[in-house]
Design an enzyme around this catalytic site. Sequence first.
Site, PDB file in Angstrom:
ATOM      1  CB  VAL A  21     -49.727  -5.070  82.740  1.00 29.84           C
ATOM      2  CG1 VAL A  21     -50.539  -4.308  83.781  1.00 29.84           C
ATOM      3  CG2 VAL A  21     -50.608  -6.109  82.054  1.00 29.84           C
ATOM      4  CB  VAL A 173     -60.035 -11.983  89.135  1.00 31.15           C
ATOM      5  CG1 VAL A 173     -61.222 -12.814  88.645  1.00 31.15           C
ATOM      6  CG2 VAL A 173     -59.420 -12.633  90.363  1.00 31.15           C
ATOM      7  CB  ALA A 175     -58.718  -7.139  82.622  1.00 30.31           C
ATOM      8  N   GLY A 228     -49.481 -10.880  62.818  1.00 30.16           N
ATOM      9  CA  GLY A 228     -49.177 -10.086  61.632  1.00 30.16           C
ATOM     10  C   GLY A 228     -49.446 -10.793  60.327  1.00 30.16           C
ATOM     11  CD  GLU A 231     -52.880 -19.202  59.701  1.00 32.48           C
ATOM     12  OE1 GLU A 231     -51.715 -18.837  59.906  1.00 32.48           O
ATOM     13  OE2 GLU A 231     -53.177 -20.295  59.211  1.00 32.48           O
ATOM     14  CG  ASP A 268     -53.983 -16.781  83.362  1.00 33.94           C
ATOM     15  OD1 ASP A 268     -53.174 -16.153  84.068  1.00 33.94           O
ATOM     16  OD2 ASP A 268     -54.989 -16.255  82.852  1.00 33.94           O
ATOM     17  CE  LYS A 272     -57.063 -14.339  84.799  1.00 37.48           C
ATOM     18  NZ  LYS A 272     -57.583 -13.918  83.484  1.00 37.48           N
TER      19      LYS A 272
END
Length: 409
Positions: A21, A173, A175, A228, A231, A268, A272
């Site tokens: 960020v 909270v 973005a 990268g 699956e 996380d 928030k």
Amino acid sequence: MTSREQTMKNIPLLLIGCGGVGRQLLQHIVSCRSIHAKQKLHLRVVGICDSKTLLVPLDVFTVELDDAFLLEVCQAKLKGSSLLTLSNSGQHKVFLNPESMGKIIDIAALLARSTGLTVIDCSASSDTTGVLTRVVELDCCVVMANKKPLSSSMEDYEKLLACPRRIRHESTVGAGLPVIASLNRMLSSGDLVHRIVGSLSGTLGFVMSEVEDGKPFSQVVRSAKNLGYTEPGLVNCSPAAVYLINRFLVFLVEQVQLDPRDDLSGMDVARKALILARLLGRRIVLNNIKVESLYPEEMGPSTMSIASFLENGLPLLDKGIQERVEKASSNGNVLRYVCLIDDLRCEVGIQELPKNTPLGRLRGSDNVLEISSRCYNQQPLVIQGAGAGNDTTAAGVLADVFDVQDLFH
């Protein structure tokens, strides 16, 4: 000096945290120079701090870190280098931790008397709480993407928010979504908020919508881990699904440091939820929130390595998740990992929700928040949009910087 230069307002900034960020924010600042110039505003970066080093110009009153150097910082940090590797030119003052935190306060004290200062916290550290509190006490401003200072003890929280006009933290909270701003407007108008329910993790939103499509939980998580690589089970996905997966892969690697348990634990989202609950006046701490982890304690980082978790632990979770998906489907519902805040509860975890609601229709890594209040009773206020990614979060931080610029001299 031209009349144009005389009318330009300079906003001094000091950045803490040069991760995904923070780097994106510096790139935004450089790329938006012409736009800001039309608004008669100039963002003057007077300091950058990572976990080890603070770099500032020789004179913070008259000199700034130029754009070429800011981009050099972005490149160095992308490679995992310390700011210390950029400090050999003799054009900067260098301060090492723990001295650097005290120096940030010194700079705030100096600039508070003249131009003011905005300190931006894009770190993921709880150690910045005291510094941010002191910066606000000095009549400077703080903008945060870092959730930890706002989810610390009530004592620290109240000290930090003692002057709320000088604090902006929208990106903690949702973005770049206007979650905090919307709630503040409602509360300021006297609109009583009864209930908040939302999906506030791009990672878990993606996981829930993928298992809803029948993919095993372990496959979805491993696909995200193996950045990268495609699956085998994803070969027949639509182009839209592949795009969402790739977008999520980049987000996961940049934000959760390659261990999917960082998000699967639910902590996380809990932070928030705590920030939102405190905004509503709830005097609670993180331990008061009921948190549902998507893996059992015996699969935690202290007992199981990332490789072992991915190889041996994850497959053991497939059956339980699939049974919950099928049960919800039989009831005409879907599973979403949400935060729920009302008069009695503040909790995060998996909930069964109707398919025809905004949360039920959620796909991919978007965030959705439903706010029920006196004014928004029968029809909740819905805020929805991209809730993951460095670009979106950095844009929210930059918007907060401009939101407080009127407080400067």
